[in-house]
Design a protein around this motif. Structure first.
Motif, PDB file in Angstrom:
ATOM      1  N   VAL A 136       1.966  -3.909   3.752  1.00 47.22           N
ATOM      2  CA  VAL A 136       3.303  -3.314   3.647  1.00 47.22           C
ATOM      3  C   VAL A 136       3.126  -1.857   3.248  1.00 47.22           C
ATOM      4  O   VAL A 136       2.776  -1.560   2.106  1.00 47.22           O
ATOM      5  CB  VAL A 136       4.177  -4.047   2.623  1.00 47.22           C
ATOM      6  CG1 VAL A 136       5.615  -3.529   2.701  1.00 47.22           C
ATOM      7  CG2 VAL A 136       4.137  -5.557   2.840  1.00 47.22           C
ATOM      8  N   ASP A 137       3.312  -0.961   4.194  1.00 48.81           N
ATOM      9  CA  ASP A 137       3.178   0.462   3.893  1.00 48.81           C
ATOM     10  C   ASP A 137       4.442   0.931   3.169  1.00 48.81           C
ATOM     11  O   ASP A 137       5.505   1.068   3.771  1.00 48.81           O
ATOM     12  CB  ASP A 137       2.980   1.260   5.179  1.00 48.81           C
ATOM     13  CG  ASP A 137       2.898   2.757   4.896  1.00 48.81           C
ATOM     14  OD1 ASP A 137       2.303   3.128   3.868  1.00 48.81           O
ATOM     15  OD2 ASP A 137       3.457   3.551   5.685  1.00 48.81           O
ATOM     16  N   ASP A 138       4.299   1.168   1.881  1.00 48.09           N
ATOM     17  CA  ASP A 138       5.444   1.492   1.028  1.00 48.09           C
ATOM     18  C   ASP A 138       5.780   2.982   1.132  1.00 48.09           C
ATOM     19  O   ASP A 138       5.707   3.728   0.163  1.00 48.09           O
ATOM     20  CB  ASP A 138       5.134   1.089  -0.419  1.00 48.09           C
ATOM     21  CG  ASP A 138       6.375   1.091  -1.301  1.00 48.09           C
ATOM     22  OD1 ASP A 138       7.484   1.225  -0.760  1.00 48.09           O
ATOM     23  OD2 ASP A 138       6.216   0.961  -2.522  1.00 48.09           O
TER      24      ASP A 138
ATOM     25  N   ALA B 161       0.830  -1.211   0.000  1.00 51.02           N
ATOM     26  CA  ALA B 161       0.000   0.000   0.000  1.00 51.02           C
ATOM     27  C   ALA B 161       0.864   1.262   0.000  1.00 51.02           C
ATOM     28  O   ALA B 161       1.795   1.378   0.804  1.00 51.02           O
ATOM     29  CB  ALA B 161      -0.917   0.003   1.221  1.00 51.02           C
ATOM     30  N   ARG B 162       0.540   2.161  -0.903  1.00 47.70           N
ATOM     31  CA  ARG B 162       1.208   3.466  -0.921  1.00 47.70           C
ATOM     32  C   ARG B 162       0.145   4.536  -1.158  1.00 47.70           C
ATOM     33  O   ARG B 162      -0.516   4.557  -2.194  1.00 47.70           O
ATOM     34  CB  ARG B 162       2.291   3.520  -1.999  1.00 47.70           C
ATOM     35  CG  ARG B 162       2.981   4.892  -2.092  1.00 47.70           C
ATOM     36  CD  ARG B 162       4.188   4.866  -3.025  1.00 47.70           C
ATOM     37  NE  ARG B 162       4.693   6.203  -3.297  1.00 47.70           N
ATOM     38  CZ  ARG B 162       5.480   6.901  -2.472  1.00 47.70           C
ATOM     39  NH1 ARG B 162       5.843   6.380  -1.306  1.00 47.70           N
ATOM     40  NH2 ARG B 162       5.892   8.112  -2.806  1.00 47.70           N
ATOM     41  N   ASN B 163      -0.035   5.392  -0.164  1.00 52.56           N
ATOM     42  CA  ASN B 163      -1.001   6.499  -0.240  1.00 52.56           C
ATOM     43  C   ASN B 163      -2.416   5.995  -0.521  1.00 52.56           C
ATOM     44  O   ASN B 163      -3.069   6.418  -1.476  1.00 52.56           O
ATOM     45  CB  ASN B 163      -0.568   7.518  -1.300  1.00 52.56           C
ATOM     46  CG  ASN B 163       0.776   8.149  -0.987  1.00 52.56           C
ATOM     47  OD1 ASN B 163       1.212   8.146   0.164  1.00 52.56           O
ATOM     48  ND2 ASN B 163       1.433   8.695  -1.997  1.00 52.56           N
TER      49      ASN B 163
ATOM     50  N   ALA C 167       8.252  -4.026  -1.751  1.00 50.73           N
ATOM     51  CA  ALA C 167       7.239  -4.104  -0.697  1.00 50.73           C
ATOM     52  C   ALA C 167       6.659  -5.512  -0.600  1.00 50.73           C
ATOM     53  O   ALA C 167       6.523  -6.065   0.497  1.00 50.73           O
ATOM     54  CB  ALA C 167       6.135  -3.082  -0.964  1.00 50.73           C
ATOM     55  N   ILE C 168       6.317  -6.098  -1.742  1.00 54.42           N
ATOM     56  CA  ILE C 168       5.753  -7.455  -1.736  1.00 54.42           C
ATOM     57  C   ILE C 168       6.777  -8.457  -1.216  1.00 54.42           C
ATOM     58  O   ILE C 168       6.460  -9.328  -0.390  1.00 54.42           O
ATOM     59  CB  ILE C 168       5.287  -7.854  -3.153  1.00 54.42           C
ATOM     60  CG1 ILE C 168       4.082  -6.990  -3.569  1.00 54.42           C
ATOM     61  CG2 ILE C 168       4.920  -9.335  -3.205  1.00 54.42           C
ATOM     62  CD1 ILE C 168       3.652  -7.201  -5.012  1.00 54.42           C
ATOM     63  N   ALA C 169       8.022  -8.341  -1.680  1.00 58.42           N
ATOM     64  CA  ALA C 169       9.073  -9.255  -1.229  1.00 58.42           C
ATOM     65  C   ALA C 169       9.283  -9.138   0.275  1.00 58.42           C
ATOM     66  O   ALA C 169       9.492 -10.153   0.962  1.00 58.42           O
ATOM     67  CB  ALA C 169      10.371  -8.969  -1.970  1.00 58.42           C
TER      68      ALA C 169
ATOM     69  N   ALA D  76      -4.316  -2.346  -2.492  1.00 55.52           N
ATOM     70  CA  ALA D  76      -4.997  -1.668  -1.388  1.00 55.52           C
ATOM     71  C   ALA D  76      -6.272  -0.956  -1.813  1.00 55.52           C
ATOM     72  O   ALA D  76      -7.104  -0.611  -0.968  1.00 55.52           O
ATOM     73  CB  ALA D  76      -4.042  -0.673  -0.725  1.00 55.52           C
ATOM     74  N   ASP D  77      -6.442  -0.728  -3.109  1.00 53.97           N
ATOM     75  CA  ASP D  77      -7.649  -0.040  -3.589  1.00 53.97           C
ATOM     76  C   ASP D  77      -8.679  -1.023  -4.149  1.00 53.97           C
ATOM     77  O   ASP D  77      -9.555  -0.646  -4.926  1.00 53.97           O
ATOM     78  CB  ASP D  77      -7.295   0.997  -4.651  1.00 53.97           C
ATOM     79  CG  ASP D  77      -6.580   0.401  -5.859  1.00 53.97           C
ATOM     80  OD1 ASP D  77      -6.226  -0.800  -5.812  1.00 53.97           O
ATOM     81  OD2 ASP D  77      -6.377   1.122  -6.846  1.00 53.97           O
ATOM     82  N   CYS D  78      -8.590  -2.285  -3.734  1.00 60.44           N
ATOM     83  CA  CYS D  78      -9.494  -3.320  -4.249  1.00 60.44           C
ATOM     84  C   CYS D  78     -10.548  -3.710  -3.217  1.00 60.44           C
ATOM     85  O   CYS D  78     -10.414  -3.438  -2.023  1.00 60.44           O
ATOM     86  CB  CYS D  78      -8.702  -4.562  -4.655  1.00 60.44           C
ATOM     87  SG  CYS D  78      -7.642  -4.321  -6.093  1.00 60.44           S
ATOM     88  N   ARG D  79     -11.595  -4.381  -3.693  1.00 55.80           N
ATOM     89  CA  ARG D  79     -12.612  -4.996  -2.840  1.00 55.80           C
ATOM     90  C   ARG D  79     -12.715  -6.472  -3.206  1.00 55.80           C
ATOM     91  O   ARG D  79     -12.651  -6.830  -4.400  1.00 55.80           O
ATOM     92  CB  ARG D  79     -13.984  -4.329  -3.053  1.00 55.80           C
ATOM     93  CG  ARG D  79     -14.028  -2.829  -2.804  1.00 55.80           C
ATOM     94  CD  ARG D  79     -13.711  -2.474  -1.364  1.00 55.80           C
ATOM     95  NE  ARG D  79     -14.591  -3.122  -0.393  1.00 55.80           N
ATOM     96  CZ  ARG D  79     -15.765  -2.608   0.008  1.00 55.80           C
ATOM     97  NH1 ARG D  79     -16.213  -1.469  -0.505  1.00 55.80           N
ATOM     98  NH2 ARG D  79     -16.496  -3.229   0.935  1.00 55.80           N
ATOM     99  N   VAL D  80     -12.858  -7.314  -2.184  1.00 59.77           N
ATOM    100  CA  VAL D  80     -12.953  -8.753  -2.417  1.00 59.77           C
ATOM    101  C   VAL D  80     -14.227  -9.296  -1.793  1.00 59.77           C
ATOM    102  O   VAL D  80     -14.752  -8.733  -0.830  1.00 59.77           O
ATOM    103  CB  VAL D  80     -11.725  -9.495  -1.835  1.00 59.77           C
ATOM    104  CG1 VAL D  80     -10.440  -8.977  -2.465  1.00 59.77           C
ATOM    105  CG2 VAL D  80     -11.658  -9.353  -0.318  1.00 59.77           C
ATOM    106  N   SER D  81     -14.729 -10.387  -2.345  1.00 57.59           N
ATOM    107  CA  SER D  81     -15.935 -11.017  -1.815  1.00 57.59           C
ATOM    108  C   SER D  81     -15.612 -11.763  -0.525  1.00 57.59           C
ATOM    109  O   SER D  81     -14.447 -12.052  -0.222  1.00 57.59           O
ATOM    110  CB  SER D  81     -16.527 -11.985  -2.840  1.00 57.59           C
ATOM    111  OG  SER D  81     -15.699 -13.137  -2.954  1.00 57.59           O
TER     112      SER D  81
END
Length: 376
Positions: free
Chosen positions: A80-82, A51-53, A117-119, A135-140
């Motif tokens: 992971v706050d980038d 996640a960044r901003n 960040a992912i690593a 971070a800007d996604c939605r999941v079921s």
């Protein structure tokens, strides 16, 4: 004579393009909708969110993840706050859930990237299966259950899964949805046929073992983008029969399209920037042909300024392109519940041709800015 050759080239290109789209159409429809088993799979899952901003969107994703049908003791979420310049870290820290934690990249701010960040997140995981989303996604509520079940049933090393855009009725967003639907269909078809590797970083999964075996992002870490497709190809080379596509409506991850034409072109330029880095001649050949195919109407337009006959061929090109693509895109749109948007399909064709050429060429040169970072 010149007119004859240009006409022949147009017809030949249209026939090759028709064969390519028909192949994708067949492979898309051969891919069966996945129905997960009712039994919870015995696998611990780690969700990585770089996640960044994203202070506005991250809480919605974390809420979705906290409401999963998958048992809470069988998964963890690592944000992971980038090095965000907003309150992303504070928002994540305030979210009350035992299996959600926040970390920071191992790399210093100036050297960090989404890959780093992912690593960094993967290093801290204890799961067998890594699920990656943005971070800007939605999941079921069933997302984790479905992904974990599919992994166990197929013994997959890498899973590409569907992503959809939410949208309003503006031209910009309708165009993005139709374009993205097409990309999603091509992704599913190509992975199912095992002809070339495609995926989207908003919804994918891979085993920690596979990630470590291919040495993670080593060798592709100098490219700003490609945390999804470039890694996918590395894993495909190690596990060519264990790279799968999960076709399931309940597993669709939703995200928002770009809000301006400038941001849209910047996003697609970023996506296109990794083209020449692909270690996969198959996808380079396909992308090269698609670029040449979309350059053709520009040639016809110039020719029409000198000979009116070419106007007929020019308009025929767009009509034929629409007819060729319609069955494939329509079937993919039905899966995503977006059939109503097909009424706009013919009218956005010129826009699609222009953007494909513009982004395809511009994406190979220069630098660009993304989320406050100047990168190449």
């Amino acid at each position: 004579m010149n007119r004859m050759w240009l006409t022949i080239i147009t017809v030949v290109f249209l026939l090759i393009y028709a064969a390519l789209i028909f192949f994708y159409f067949v492979q898309w429809n051969k891919l069966q909708d996945y129905k997960p088993a009712a039994q919870t799979p015995a696998v611990f899952v780690s969700v990585i969110v770089a996640a960044r901003n994203e202070e506005k969107t991250l809480p919605l994703l974390l809420k979705d993840l906290s409401e999963q049908t998958f048992p809470q003791h069988l998964f963890e979420v690592i944000v992971v706050d980038d090095y965000s310049t907003d309150n992303t870290a504070a928002v994540a820290s305030k979210f009350k859930a035992q299996n959600i934690r926040i970390i920071f990249p191992d790399a210093p701010p100036g050297a960090s990237s989404k890959k780093a960040a992912i690593a960094s997140g993967i290093k801290k995981t204890k799961g067998e299966l890594m699920l990656i989303t943005d971070a800007d996604c939605r999941v079921s509520k069933e997302w984790l259950q479905i992904m974990a079940s599919f992994y166990k049933e197929r013994s997959a090393a890498f899973i590409a899964a569907p992503v959809a855009f939410t949208h309003d009725n503006s031209l910009l967003q309708i165009f993005q949805v139709l374009d993205f639907i097409t990309l999603q269909g091509v992704t599913a078809a190509s992975v199912n046929a095992n002809v070339h590797t495609m995926c989207n970083g908003a919804n994918l999964a891979y085993t920690k073992q596979a990630f470590e075996e291919v040495n993670g992002f080593a060798g592709i870490d100098k490219v700003a983008t490609g945390d999804d497709m470039l890694l996918m190809h590395k894993i495909w080379k190690a596990y060519p029969q264990k790279v799968c596509y999960l076709k399931c409506k309940e597993a669709v991850v939703e995200t928002t399209p770009m809000q301006s034409w400038k941001d849209f072109l910047l996003q697609r330029r970023r996506w296109a920037s990794k083209t020449l880095v692909y270690d996969d001649w198959r996808i380079i050949v396909v992308l090269g042909f698609v670029l040449l195919f979309n350059l053709l109407p520009f040639v016809l337009l110039v020719a029409a300024l000198f000979n009116k006959t070419y106007w007929i061929i020019f308009f025929f090109f767009f009509l034929a392109k629409t007819v060729i693509e319609w069955p494939f895109v329509s079937s993919v749109a039905a899966f995503f519940g977006e059939q109503k948007l097909m009424r706009h399909f013919f009218f956005v064709q010129p826009l699609h041709v222009f953007y494909t050429v513009f982004v395809g060429l511009l994406g190979q040169a220069g630098k660009y800015e993304w989320k406050g970072r100047r990168t190449r």
